[in-house]
Design a protein around this motif. Structure first.
Motif, PDB file in Angstrom:
ATOM      1  N   VAL A  19      -2.313  13.033   3.892  1.00  0.00           N
ATOM      2  CA  VAL A  19      -2.634  11.901   3.026  1.00  0.00           C
ATOM      3  C   VAL A  19      -4.062  12.073   2.536  1.00  0.00           C
ATOM      4  O   VAL A  19      -4.989  12.213   3.331  1.00  0.00           O
ATOM      5  CB  VAL A  19      -2.491  10.563   3.780  1.00  0.00           C
ATOM      6  CG1 VAL A  19      -2.972   9.406   2.921  1.00  0.00           C
ATOM      7  CG2 VAL A  19      -1.056  10.357   4.227  1.00  0.00           C
ATOM      8  N   ASN A  25     -14.001   6.944  -3.533  1.00  0.00           N
ATOM      9  CA  ASN A  25     -13.144   5.788  -3.354  1.00  0.00           C
ATOM     10  C   ASN A  25     -13.080   5.124  -4.726  1.00  0.00           C
ATOM     11  O   ASN A  25     -14.077   5.110  -5.453  1.00  0.00           O
ATOM     12  CB  ASN A  25     -13.729   4.817  -2.328  1.00  0.00           C
ATOM     13  CG  ASN A  25     -13.791   5.424  -0.950  1.00  0.00           C
ATOM     14  OD1 ASN A  25     -12.795   5.891  -0.421  1.00  0.00           O
ATOM     15  ND2 ASN A  25     -14.977   5.433  -0.355  1.00  0.00           N
ATOM     16  N   ALA A  76       0.850  -1.196   0.000  1.00  0.00           N
ATOM     17  CA  ALA A  76       0.000   0.000   0.000  1.00  0.00           C
ATOM     18  C   ALA A  76       0.882   1.241   0.000  1.00  0.00           C
ATOM     19  O   ALA A  76       1.974   1.235   0.567  1.00  0.00           O
ATOM     20  CB  ALA A  76      -0.921   0.008   1.219  1.00  0.00           C
ATOM     21  N   ILE A  77       0.396   2.292  -0.668  1.00  0.00           N
ATOM     22  CA  ILE A  77       1.100   3.568  -0.673  1.00  0.00           C
ATOM     23  C   ILE A  77       0.093   4.681  -0.419  1.00  0.00           C
ATOM     24  O   ILE A  77      -1.108   4.513  -0.644  1.00  0.00           O
ATOM     25  CB  ILE A  77       1.840   3.835  -2.008  1.00  0.00           C
ATOM     26  CG1 ILE A  77       0.866   3.812  -3.188  1.00  0.00           C
ATOM     27  CG2 ILE A  77       2.976   2.864  -2.206  1.00  0.00           C
ATOM     28  CD1 ILE A  77       1.466   4.322  -4.477  1.00  0.00           C
ATOM     29  N   ASN A  78       0.598   5.792   0.061  1.00  0.00           N
ATOM     30  CA  ASN A  78      -0.242   6.966   0.282  1.00  0.00           C
ATOM     31  C   ASN A  78      -0.135   7.912  -0.898  1.00  0.00           C
ATOM     32  O   ASN A  78       0.894   7.962  -1.566  1.00  0.00           O
ATOM     33  CB  ASN A  78       0.190   7.699   1.554  1.00  0.00           C
ATOM     34  CG  ASN A  78      -0.096   6.903   2.799  1.00  0.00           C
ATOM     35  OD1 ASN A  78      -1.039   6.121   2.842  1.00  0.00           O
ATOM     36  ND2 ASN A  78       0.708   7.089   3.820  1.00  0.00           N
ATOM     37  N   TYR A  79      -1.209   8.634  -1.141  1.00  0.00           N
ATOM     38  CA  TYR A  79      -1.205   9.677  -2.160  1.00  0.00           C
ATOM     39  C   TYR A  79      -1.618  10.981  -1.504  1.00  0.00           C
ATOM     40  O   TYR A  79      -2.599  10.989  -0.774  1.00  0.00           O
ATOM     41  CB  TYR A  79      -2.164   9.353  -3.313  1.00  0.00           C
ATOM     42  CG  TYR A  79      -2.103  10.390  -4.386  1.00  0.00           C
ATOM     43  CD1 TYR A  79      -1.142  10.301  -5.382  1.00  0.00           C
ATOM     44  CD2 TYR A  79      -2.947  11.493  -4.377  1.00  0.00           C
ATOM     45  CE1 TYR A  79      -1.048  11.285  -6.355  1.00  0.00           C
ATOM     46  CE2 TYR A  79      -2.856  12.463  -5.343  1.00  0.00           C
ATOM     47  CZ  TYR A  79      -1.909  12.356  -6.331  1.00  0.00           C
ATOM     48  OH  TYR A  79      -1.808  13.336  -7.281  1.00  0.00           O
ATOM     49  N   ASN A  94      -8.957   9.386   2.595  1.00  0.00           N
ATOM     50  CA  ASN A  94      -8.610   9.609   3.994  1.00  0.00           C
ATOM     51  C   ASN A  94      -9.679  10.502   4.611  1.00  0.00           C
ATOM     52  O   ASN A  94      -9.776  11.673   4.280  1.00  0.00           O
ATOM     53  CB  ASN A  94      -7.232  10.255   4.097  1.00  0.00           C
ATOM     54  CG  ASN A  94      -6.801  10.499   5.516  1.00  0.00           C
ATOM     55  OD1 ASN A  94      -7.496  10.152   6.463  1.00  0.00           O
ATOM     56  ND2 ASN A  94      -5.642  11.098   5.678  1.00  0.00           N
ATOM     57  N   THR A 142      -4.156   0.438  -2.154  1.00  0.00           N
ATOM     58  CA  THR A 142      -3.815  -0.891  -1.654  1.00  0.00           C
ATOM     59  C   THR A 142      -3.912  -1.876  -2.815  1.00  0.00           C
ATOM     60  O   THR A 142      -4.904  -1.893  -3.539  1.00  0.00           O
ATOM     61  CB  THR A 142      -4.767  -1.317  -0.521  1.00  0.00           C
ATOM     62  OG1 THR A 142      -4.763  -0.297   0.479  1.00  0.00           O
ATOM     63  CG2 THR A 142      -4.337  -2.627   0.085  1.00  0.00           C
ATOM     64  N   VAL A 147      -8.581   2.004  -3.719  1.00  0.00           N
ATOM     65  CA  VAL A 147      -8.164   3.332  -3.276  1.00  0.00           C
ATOM     66  C   VAL A 147      -9.238   3.884  -2.348  1.00  0.00           C
ATOM     67  O   VAL A 147     -10.392   4.042  -2.743  1.00  0.00           O
ATOM     68  CB  VAL A 147      -7.962   4.282  -4.478  1.00  0.00           C
ATOM     69  CG1 VAL A 147      -7.512   5.644  -4.000  1.00  0.00           C
ATOM     70  CG2 VAL A 147      -6.963   3.690  -5.459  1.00  0.00           C
ATOM     71  N   THR A 148      -8.833   4.160  -1.119  1.00  0.00           N
ATOM     72  CA  THR A 148      -9.768   4.703  -0.141  1.00  0.00           C
ATOM     73  C   THR A 148      -9.355   6.124   0.230  1.00  0.00           C
ATOM     74  O   THR A 148      -8.171   6.414   0.392  1.00  0.00           O
ATOM     75  CB  THR A 148      -9.823   3.836   1.132  1.00  0.00           C
ATOM     76  OG1 THR A 148      -8.500   3.665   1.633  1.00  0.00           O
ATOM     77  CG2 THR A 148     -10.429   2.491   0.839  1.00  0.00           C
ATOM     78  N   TYR A 202      -5.366   9.903  -0.126  1.00  0.00           N
ATOM     79  CA  TYR A 202      -5.834   8.568  -0.489  1.00  0.00           C
ATOM     80  C   TYR A 202      -4.798   7.526  -0.084  1.00  0.00           C
ATOM     81  O   TYR A 202      -3.611   7.828  -0.014  1.00  0.00           O
ATOM     82  CB  TYR A 202      -6.038   8.448  -2.011  1.00  0.00           C
ATOM     83  CG  TYR A 202      -7.112   9.332  -2.562  1.00  0.00           C
ATOM     84  CD1 TYR A 202      -8.436   8.925  -2.550  1.00  0.00           C
ATOM     85  CD2 TYR A 202      -6.815  10.570  -3.108  1.00  0.00           C
ATOM     86  CE1 TYR A 202      -9.438   9.731  -3.068  1.00  0.00           C
ATOM     87  CE2 TYR A 202      -7.808  11.380  -3.623  1.00  0.00           C
ATOM     88  CZ  TYR A 202      -9.114  10.952  -3.599  1.00  0.00           C
ATOM     89  OH  TYR A 202     -10.094  11.756  -4.110  1.00  0.00           O
ATOM     90  N   THR A 203      -5.257   6.293   0.117  1.00  0.00           N
ATOM     91  CA  THR A 203      -4.371   5.151   0.310  1.00  0.00           C
ATOM     92  C   THR A 203      -4.690   4.148  -0.782  1.00  0.00           C
ATOM     93  O   THR A 203      -5.839   3.730  -0.937  1.00  0.00           O
ATOM     94  CB  THR A 203      -4.569   4.516   1.699  1.00  0.00           C
ATOM     95  OG1 THR A 203      -4.271   5.499   2.685  1.00  0.00           O
ATOM     96  CG2 THR A 203      -3.647   3.320   1.880  1.00  0.00           C
TER      97      THR A 203
END
Length: 177
Positions: A94, A148, A82-85, A136, A99, A133-134, A96-97
């Motif tokens: 942050v 999302n 997972a990465i943060n955007y 934050n 995954t 993509v969720t 979005y995350t």
């Protein structure tokens, strides 16, 4: 010689302040919508970039297994799923995350400790992927009005404001993107 006092009356200053407040009230929501659309465009660009990297990985290895986001985004962790955007953002910055999961197996990731074991028999798995993509919810910019997102290797690309997306779909009220 008569000296006159020049200046603005309190009424004139109040009118100018009110006009500026009305302009700000109109402009600020428009600016927020513009920034939100820019963030959504950026995160969809990252989704498409990761999907392209996944396809290159499968062409080379005949599986999506052992695709590690750390190889492309860096960081101290092996087996990054997972990465943060925006990239390298932390805390409430942050938006979005993203995954990456195996879309056939519930809560299964594509990269884990078995990737370091050459005798592992799990390398034949992971023939499909999903990028979830969720947003934050602690970030005020994307909390209520943003989407999302979901993209899968089967071609499903959908987004949903109200509901969280899963590896299989976006749920009720989803839109295609």
């Amino acid at each position: 010689m008569i000296k006159s006092n020049r200046g603005f009356t309190l009424i004139e200053v109040m009118v100018v302040v009110m006009v500026m407040a009305i302009i700000a009230a109109i402009a600020f929501p428009s600016y927020q919508a513009y920034v939100r659309r820019a963030a959504e465009a950026g995160v969809t660009q990252e989704i498409l970039k990761i999907s392209e990297l996944l396809e290159k990985h499968k062409a080379k290895n005949f599986t999506y297994k052992c695709f590690d986001l750390q190889d492309y985004y860096g960081g101290a962790l092996d087996n990054l799923t997972a990465i943060n955007y925006p990239i390298n953002a932390v805390g409430t910055n942050v938006q979005y995350t993203l995954t990456l999961v195996d879309s056939r197996a519930n809560n299964q990731v594509l990269v884990d400790a078995s990737c370091n074991d050459p005798d592992s028999d799990t390398l034949g798995l992971a023939q499909q992927w999903a990028i979830i993509v969720t947003k934050n919810t602690s970030n005020t910019l994307v909390k209520d009005k943003s989407f999302n997102f979901l993209m899968t290797s089967e071609g499903n690309k959908c987004k949903n404001k109200a509901n969280l997306v899963t590896r299989t779909g976006c749920g009720e009220g989803a839109e295609k993107w």
